[in-house]
Enzyme design. Sequence first.
Site, PDB file in Angstrom:
ATOM      1  N   THR A 179       0.905  -1.149   0.000  1.00 39.73           N
ATOM      2  CA  THR A 179       0.000   0.000   0.000  1.00 39.73           C
ATOM      3  C   THR A 179       0.941   1.195   0.000  1.00 39.73           C
ATOM      4  O   THR A 179       2.106   1.048   0.365  1.00 39.73           O
ATOM      5  CB  THR A 179      -0.823   0.025   1.316  1.00 39.73           C
ATOM      6  OG1 THR A 179      -1.544  -1.188   1.445  1.00 39.73           O
ATOM      7  CG2 THR A 179      -1.809   1.161   1.380  1.00 39.73           C
ATOM      8  N   ARG A 207     -13.790  -7.670  -3.622  1.00 36.27           N
ATOM      9  CA  ARG A 207     -13.249  -7.469  -2.276  1.00 36.27           C
ATOM     10  C   ARG A 207     -12.909  -5.989  -2.091  1.00 36.27           C
ATOM     11  O   ARG A 207     -12.369  -5.339  -2.981  1.00 36.27           O
ATOM     12  CB  ARG A 207     -12.001  -8.333  -2.115  1.00 36.27           C
ATOM     13  CG  ARG A 207     -11.330  -8.226  -0.747  1.00 36.27           C
ATOM     14  CD  ARG A 207     -10.017  -7.508  -0.837  1.00 36.27           C
ATOM     15  NE  ARG A 207      -9.316  -7.456   0.436  1.00 36.27           N
ATOM     16  CZ  ARG A 207      -8.257  -6.689   0.657  1.00 36.27           C
ATOM     17  NH1 ARG A 207      -7.774  -5.943  -0.315  1.00 36.27           N
ATOM     18  NH2 ARG A 207      -7.678  -6.664   1.834  1.00 36.27           N
ATOM     19  N   ILE A 230      -2.341  -6.272   5.805  1.00 37.14           N
ATOM     20  CA  ILE A 230      -3.506  -7.044   5.340  1.00 37.14           C
ATOM     21  C   ILE A 230      -4.778  -6.274   5.683  1.00 37.14           C
ATOM     22  O   ILE A 230      -5.061  -6.003   6.855  1.00 37.14           O
ATOM     23  CB  ILE A 230      -3.515  -8.431   6.015  1.00 37.14           C
ATOM     24  CG1 ILE A 230      -2.235  -9.217   5.669  1.00 37.14           C
ATOM     25  CG2 ILE A 230      -4.768  -9.220   5.614  1.00 37.14           C
ATOM     26  CD1 ILE A 230      -2.080  -9.617   4.224  1.00 37.14           C
ATOM     27  N   GLY A 231      -5.523  -5.935   4.645  1.00 31.05           N
ATOM     28  CA  GLY A 231      -6.690  -5.065   4.816  1.00 31.05           C
ATOM     29  C   GLY A 231      -7.690  -5.577   5.835  1.00 31.05           C
ATOM     30  O   GLY A 231      -8.227  -4.807   6.636  1.00 31.05           O
TER      31      GLY A 231
HETATM   32  N1  GLY Z   1      -3.955  -2.803   2.814  1.00 34.55           N
HETATM   33  C1  GLY Z   1      -4.253  -3.056   1.462  1.00 34.55           C
HETATM   34  C2  GLY Z   1      -5.257  -4.103   1.263  1.00 34.55           C
HETATM   35  O1  GLY Z   1      -5.321  -5.069   2.011  1.00 34.55           O
HETATM   36  O2  GLY Z   1      -6.007  -3.993   0.346  1.00 34.55           O
END
Ligand code: GLY
Length: 316
Positions: A179, A207, A230-231
């Site tokens: 990101t 998603r 991780i989003g």
């Molecule tokens: N932090 C970016 C994503 O998981 O989409």
Amino acid sequence: MADVEVENQVQPKLIIHGGAGSSLKGKGGLNAVRQSLHSIVEEIYALLLDKASATEAVVKGCQLLEDEPRFNAGTGSVLQSDGQIRMSASLMDGTSQSFSGAINVSRIKNPIALAKFLQSQSDRVLSDYGAAELTRELQISPYNPLTDKRLNEWLAERKDNFSKSMAGVIAESEAGRGTIGVVALDSQGNLAAGTSTGGKGFERIGRVSDSAMPAGNYATKQAAVSCTGIGEDIIDECLAAKIVVRVTDGLSLAAAFERSFVEAKQNQRDLGAIGIAATGAIAWGKTSDVLLAAYHDGQNIGDTLEWTDESLIDCS
Ligand code: GLY
């Protein structure tokens, strides 16, 4: 009068990130990443010294990071399970406390440009079809952000599982934590945060990333934070908003980062964040092994690339 203006001026502060992960290998190594982050910090900090607003600095910083193919946003975005690129970006102005963003947008060079435009609109977060319509309306030229590297990564990952249904494949690749983000405090004391991503890579179609949610990008007059990682972990912690609200409720930025990262570690999350408070404090934190961040504290440029000790947060 001139003296009063100078007296009222705040020392600008800036911090940017190019993601988090377990190593710097896939990003071209320490020196290349350092050079890239430092040169963007230098360019954006000069704008802040030249009286750019925090939102202007954040948008320009995000554009430069989106244009840098080694990071997973804009050019160099990862591919989703169906081999398509869908990007998400958001901008939050801490002074007006307004959030804007674009979710799962394709064929555009700088998704942050949509978030910038949407700041002044009554509908401030648009997703795929609506974001594409807006791109056309604004006459932004179509652009393919695909790089050979990302295509080859996707082909290699897919080699063994092309037999699986496309939408059912979720691979946690190194790029999955990629990101970009920028947080700035300008000379008038205004804060802003911006975040942009190509997503996790190999995700299910539709998603939604944290990067275009207040969980991943949030700001008030007191603090501004951009997240990476991780989003789903960032959303579960509601990390950016949680840190900012803690500062708004009276904790120092360092204490807000500390408490939030202890919780994230206990919950076994894989993430990182950068932030600035209205006091001028800068902080960063991670539960992942590496956080690719660099900052300007008003005196010097520093970075977190070799920050490997056991602490969860650090500050300047
Ligand atoms: N932090 C970016 C994503 O998981 O989409």
